[in-house]
Design a protein around this motif. Structure first.
Motif, PDB file in Angstrom:
ATOM      1  N   SER A 194     -13.711  14.607  29.394  1.00 47.42           N
ATOM      2  CA  SER A 194     -12.467  15.172  29.911  1.00 47.42           C
ATOM      3  C   SER A 194     -11.352  14.277  29.368  1.00 47.42           C
ATOM      4  N   GLU A 195     -10.144  14.825  29.289  1.00 47.63           N
ATOM      5  CA  GLU A 195      -9.032  14.009  28.780  1.00 47.63           C
ATOM      6  C   GLU A 195      -8.817  12.788  29.674  1.00 47.63           C
ATOM      7  N   ARG A 196      -8.981  12.961  30.942  1.00 43.88           N
ATOM      8  CA  ARG A 196      -8.754  11.859  31.880  1.00 43.88           C
ATOM      9  C   ARG A 196      -9.759  10.732  31.663  1.00 43.88           C
ATOM     10  N   SER A 197     -11.036  11.100  31.499  1.00 47.12           N
ATOM     11  CA  SER A 197     -12.062  10.058  31.338  1.00 47.12           C
ATOM     12  C   SER A 197     -11.928   9.349  29.982  1.00 47.12           C
ATOM     13  N   LEU A 198     -11.550  10.094  28.951  1.00 46.30           N
ATOM     14  CA  LEU A 198     -11.366   9.445  27.640  1.00 46.30           C
ATOM     15  C   LEU A 198     -10.141   8.536  27.673  1.00 46.30           C
ATOM     16  N   TYR A 199      -9.092   8.968  28.372  1.00 43.94           N
ATOM     17  CA  TYR A 199      -7.897   8.126  28.513  1.00 43.94           C
ATOM     18  C   TYR A 199      -8.280   6.800  29.178  1.00 43.94           C
ATOM     19  N   ARG A 200      -9.088   6.897  30.234  1.00 47.85           N
ATOM     20  CA  ARG A 200      -9.523   5.697  30.945  1.00 47.85           C
ATOM     21  C   ARG A 200     -10.361   4.787  30.053  1.00 47.85           C
ATOM     22  N   LEU A 201     -11.235   5.410  29.228  1.00 45.76           N
ATOM     23  CA  LEU A 201     -12.090   4.615  28.339  1.00 45.76           C
ATOM     24  C   LEU A 201     -11.245   3.815  27.348  1.00 45.76           C
ATOM     25  N   PHE A 202     -10.230   4.443  26.754  1.00 44.28           N
ATOM     26  CA  PHE A 202      -9.332   3.747  25.827  1.00 44.28           C
ATOM     27  C   PHE A 202      -8.644   2.578  26.537  1.00 44.28           C
ATOM     28  N   GLN A 203      -8.100   2.847  27.722  1.00 39.60           N
ATOM     29  CA  GLN A 203      -7.363   1.806  28.445  1.00 39.60           C
ATOM     30  C   GLN A 203      -8.278   0.656  28.863  1.00 39.60           C
ATOM     31  N   LYS A 204      -9.475   0.997  29.322  1.00 37.57           N
ATOM     32  CA  LYS A 204     -10.398  -0.034  29.808  1.00 37.57           C
ATOM     33  C   LYS A 204     -10.912  -0.894  28.663  1.00 37.57           C
ATOM     34  N   ASP A 205     -11.296  -0.260  27.561  1.00 38.14           N
ATOM     35  CA  ASP A 205     -11.943  -0.993  26.463  1.00 38.14           C
ATOM     36  C   ASP A 205     -10.925  -1.628  25.515  1.00 38.14           C
ATOM     37  N   LEU A 206      -9.839  -0.928  25.219  1.00 40.61           N
ATOM     38  CA  LEU A 206      -8.896  -1.394  24.195  1.00 40.61           C
ATOM     39  C   LEU A 206      -7.551  -1.850  24.759  1.00 40.61           C
ATOM     40  N   SER A 207      -7.338  -1.611  26.039  1.00 40.48           N
ATOM     41  CA  SER A 207      -6.046  -1.924  26.688  1.00 40.48           C
ATOM     42  C   SER A 207      -4.875  -1.252  25.981  1.00 40.48           C
ATOM     43  N   MET A 208      -5.127  -0.084  25.437  1.00 35.91           N
ATOM     44  CA  MET A 208      -4.054   0.731  24.855  1.00 35.91           C
ATOM     45  C   MET A 208      -4.461   2.195  24.914  1.00 35.91           C
ATOM     46  N   SER A 209      -3.485   3.066  24.784  1.00 36.33           N
ATOM     47  CA  SER A 209      -3.773   4.499  24.842  1.00 36.33           C
ATOM     48  C   SER A 209      -4.243   5.003  23.483  1.00 36.33           C
ATOM     49  N   PHE A 210      -4.793   6.215  23.485  1.00 39.87           N
ATOM     50  CA  PHE A 210      -5.197   6.861  22.233  1.00 39.87           C
ATOM     51  C   PHE A 210      -4.026   6.937  21.262  1.00 39.87           C
TER      52      PHE A 210
END
Length: 273
Positions: A194-210
């Motif tokens: 989902s867009e929400r879960s992928l957004y969270r993954l980017f923020q959690k792992d890379l500390s930045m948005s897509f």
């Protein structure tokens, strides 16, 4: 260092820290396509000319374009991968002083202004240890001293390395499709998020948005293409997925503080001596 095919002088392991109090200087063509992971007690100022250099630490992949330098603080493990053997590297390695300016404690990439360029040019014939108290030591020390005053903008020319293997696949997909317009919703759908879960993954792992990651990656690719000097600014914009040259130019300017056309017209000033 000698050209590939010959025994390479591992000066960066053997010689840099041999004299703890000296400033160590090394100018040369790269000559090899990988300086493996290592660290120094001294801090390193690495200036590149001629092509792109990739510098990787434990957490980030830095992208050092020609006519910029990277500051690597003491004790930071790093590897160096030039894009070609024609990269001219100019290195100054500095002992750390007590109560140093906070500038020297952080990694960063900075453009080289005319003053700094002339000072680097002055070091052209130096190699090896600059002994404490010698005129050349004093001049090199002045180069270090001036950095916090003139290097006010740490350019965002680095990308965090993904820890999550799933994210690694998505970043490779971005890498392989930079010439297309990549939409976040499409990426999420293609990789089953989902867009929400992928957004969270980017923020959690890379500390930045897509969009932050994608924008930086496009501009880094654009710098590489501009340095190749084979394409016009308009063609470079298209190669990294921008249909509008003004939008591309504005984004480039926000990141590097100069327009693509200005970057394209820059000259390699510090040629091999």
């Amino acid at each position: 260092m000698e050209t590939s095919g010959h025994k390479v002088d591992k000066y960066y392991i053997k010689k840099v820290d041999a004299d703890k109090k000296s400033i160590y200087c090394h100018h040369d063509l790269m000559g090899e396509l990988l300086v493996p992971t290592h660290k120094h007690d001294k801090a390193q100022m690495l200036y590149a000319e001629g092509d792109v250099v990739f510098v990787t630490t434990e957490t980030k992949s830095y992208f050092l374009p020609a006519r910029h330098f990277i500051w690597i603080p003491s004790g930071i493990e790093h590897s160096i991968h030039p894009k070609s053997e024609n990269v001219m590297m100019r290195n100054l390695y500095f002992p750390t002083d007590k109560d140093e300016d906070s500038f020297y404690k952080s990694e960063g990439i900075y453009p080289v202004n005319n003053l700094l360029l002339q000072m680097m040019l002055f070091t052209n014939q130096w190699n090896g240890d600059l002994k404490k108290g010698s005129p050349n030591f004093v001049i090199a020390k002045a180069i270090k001293a001036i950095l916090p005053q003139i290097c006010l903008t740490n350019l965002p020319l680095e990308l965090p390395l993904p820890k999550d293997a799933r994210l690694g696949k998505i970043l490779r997909h971005i890498e392989n499709n930079l010439g297309e317009t990549i939409l976040f919703a499409d990426v999420a759908h293609e990789f089953g998020y989902s867009e929400r879960s992928l957004y969270r993954l980017f923020q959690k792992d890379l500390s930045m948005s897509f969009i932050q990651y994608y924008t930086i990656r496009r501009i880094l690719k654009a710098i590489e293409l501009l340095l190749d000097r084979k394409l016009s600014v308009k063609e470079v914009a298209q190669e990294v997925g921008y249909s509008s040259v003004p939008t591309f130019s504005n984004t480039f300017f926000k990141m590097l503080g100069q327009r693509p056309s200005e970057y394209l017209s820059g000259e390699d000033i510090l040629k091999k001596r």
